[in-house]
Scaffold this motif. Sequence first.
Motif: not given
Length: 92
Positions: A28-33, A75-79
């Motif tokens: 899980y990767v998040s690029h926080d908004e 504002g996006y995430y990947a899993e």
Amino acid sequence: MEFPFYDSPDTATIICCHILERQAPILYVSHDEDDGMWQFLCGETHETDEAKLVSLKWVFDLDNSVSTLKDMPCGYYAERKTQNDDWIIRKR
């Protein structure tokens, strides 16, 4: 492989202790908004004290597959389900 991110290699990122200790893969990767911070997690629930800081380069060196997320906007995430699966990117 050359470092692909637009952020500096020494950009601080959040990583969970399971990945840091190489007990689990990045799923899980998040690029926080709100602050542009990158988070690399194993997909499990964590307590705050299980979060660690490492450089973006450290994460890239550990798992080059995160390079496909270099253009993921804030504002996006990947899993993904396993380390061998493709990343699925979604807007938060």
